[in-house]
Design a protein around this motif. Sequence first.
Motif, mmCIF file in Angstrom:
data_model
loop_
_atom_site.group_PDB
_atom_site.id
_atom_site.type_symbol
_atom_site.label_atom_id
_atom_site.label_comp_id
_atom_site.label_asym_id
_atom_site.label_seq_id
_atom_site.Cartn_x
_atom_site.Cartn_y
_atom_site.Cartn_z
ATOM 1 N N GLU A 230 0.835 -1.211 0.000
ATOM 2 C CA GLU A 230 0.000 0.000 0.000
ATOM 3 C C GLU A 230 0.867 1.259 0.000
ATOM 4 O OE1 GLU A 230 -3.572 2.112 2.641
ATOM 5 O OE2 GLU A 230 -2.616 0.262 3.336
ATOM 6 N N ALA A 231 1.947 1.252 0.787
ATOM 7 C CA ALA A 231 2.842 2.418 0.827
ATOM 8 C C ALA A 231 3.478 2.652 -0.538
ATOM 9 C CB ALA A 231 3.921 2.201 1.883
ATOM 10 N N CYS A 232 3.822 1.584 -1.241
ATOM 11 C CA CYS A 232 4.437 1.724 -2.562
ATOM 12 C C CYS A 232 3.439 2.253 -3.588
ATOM 13 C CB CYS A 232 5.001 0.379 -3.023
ATOM 14 S SG CYS A 232 6.446 -0.173 -2.099
ATOM 15 N N ARG A 233 2.157 1.932 -3.403
ATOM 16 C CA ARG A 233 1.135 2.442 -4.315
ATOM 17 C C ARG A 233 0.844 3.917 -4.055
ATOM 18 N NH1 ARG A 233 -3.263 0.272 -3.015
ATOM 19 N NH2 ARG A 233 -2.751 -1.514 -1.689
ATOM 20 N N LYS A 234 0.991 4.342 -2.801
ATOM 21 C CA LYS A 234 0.692 5.730 -2.440
ATOM 22 C C LYS A 234 1.889 6.655 -2.625
ATOM 23 C CE LYS A 234 -2.953 4.901 1.001
ATOM 24 N NZ LYS A 234 -3.326 5.076 2.433
ATOM 25 N N HIS A 235 3.093 6.104 -2.451
ATOM 26 C CA HIS A 235 4.299 6.921 -2.480
ATOM 27 C C HIS A 235 5.301 6.334 -3.475
ATOM 28 C CE1 HIS A 235 2.819 8.791 1.237
ATOM 29 N NE2 HIS A 235 2.648 7.576 1.722
ATOM 30 N N ASN A 236 6.261 7.150 -3.849
ATOM 31 C CA ASN A 236 7.321 6.698 -4.749
ATOM 32 C C ASN A 236 8.458 6.082 -3.926
ATOM 33 O OD1 ASN A 236 8.825 6.268 -7.072
ATOM 34 N ND2 ASN A 236 9.719 8.326 -7.016
#
Length: 470
Positions: A230-236
């Motif tokens: 989820e963090a990778c989908r929201k942030h680079n």
Amino acid sequence: MWKPNPSKLTSPKYLSIATALEEDIQTGRLVEGDRLPPQRELAFQLGVTLGTITRAYAEAERRKLVRGETGRGTYVAKTVSKHSPLTLMPHDEGIQPYDLARNLGLPHLNPDLGQALRDLSKDPLVNTLNEYGPSEGATQHREVGAHFLREFYGAPAQAGQTLVTCGAQHGIQLAFQALFNRGDMIAVDAMIYPPLLSMIPALGLQIIPIAAERDEHGNFGAISAEALDEACRKHNVRGVFLIPNAQNPSSYTLTGKERRKLAKVIEKHDLKVIEDDPYTPFISQKQESFLELLPENTVLIGSPSKALSAGLRTGYIHVPDKTKTAFANAIGESTWMASPLNAEIVSRWIMGGELQHTLVQKRELLKQRYALLESTFPQNTVQGGGEKLFGWLQLADHQNAEQVEHAALMCGVEVLSHRHFQAIPRTDINALRVSLSTIAHQNHFENALLLLKATIDQQGSAEMPRPMMG
């Protein structure tokens, strides 16, 4: 004027206010030179006593967050870097407190350095160790490093991709410098090794904390693969820092299934992996390393410092072949090279059997100490294992880990609360990290545990346990 959110203050309020102040400094809400409200005014605004605010400001000053100026007030201090007690060694004079705070790796069981120096002095080639060498380390030392990573980590290491560093800490900094650019986002455990909380921002990188799984007792499990995704989908997010074996501070070791699940997320988002494994040599049963799962994405950092010698500052870093030049350059720019003399002594201990002999002794003592830790505290409150250098102790809801840390120090015991490891503020964590690997004498270690237990049991009582230094 600054005021914390009253609805978020917990007991004891003075500690809660100090922590809120620290969080606002870290997030940039408060900056150097900002003036804090007068104590009486803040007490009125929050509906607390003047004494509570006085204690809160004193605690903030102890943490080096603020400074008081006579007749002018209290201001945010010039130096507001996060306090890391791991960098503070025991006092040189007077009575030293029992150290349950730092993980020094049972140094009293290390091999005899004097004997190693005497043996080395007889070698006719000893003076070649007193010269400049390649930044990545001499060929023979890199071969020993690869052997060390294969034999004591179970990793598929190659000498051509292994470089010699000045310990694991140096290796971590090299990895951040060689792999990432300023502004890149790095995923880390939400509870993590404290120096990273200052090292990563200092290099111009951003921390993205990732939650851990929790069991029915509230103990920490694996870093959540779903939360990382989820963090990778929201942030680079560009990379992830992992301590897969004996995670610091929770002591949790990832299972093979958890590693493969994380590896899928890492591969999906093409993340670079920094696999930091300072405690792996102590663990008999090896799991798959991320170097084995994702060889082109992973930098493996290993070190015999805690197993053999912290003073010789020797470590090894295994890097993807395409990044080797970048890492060699980073070593050259930071320290030119790791000491060939130190690397030679460590190499002899690894290949001569001293490392294996020392690990047998240290594992046996750690097993005894962890059993004692488990028997001292209530069931299901201790997380760790018989081959780990520290345990993670969950406290009851009516107790406060920060307050216990302070009270224990007054009774002669150093221990670390969860606060030192938090990448983000959390209110559902109430625990202590208890080191098993620093106090040399067993009776001193037993005394330290008894004092810590008495401090926890009597928290809030007028009568506190007395020091039992001996």
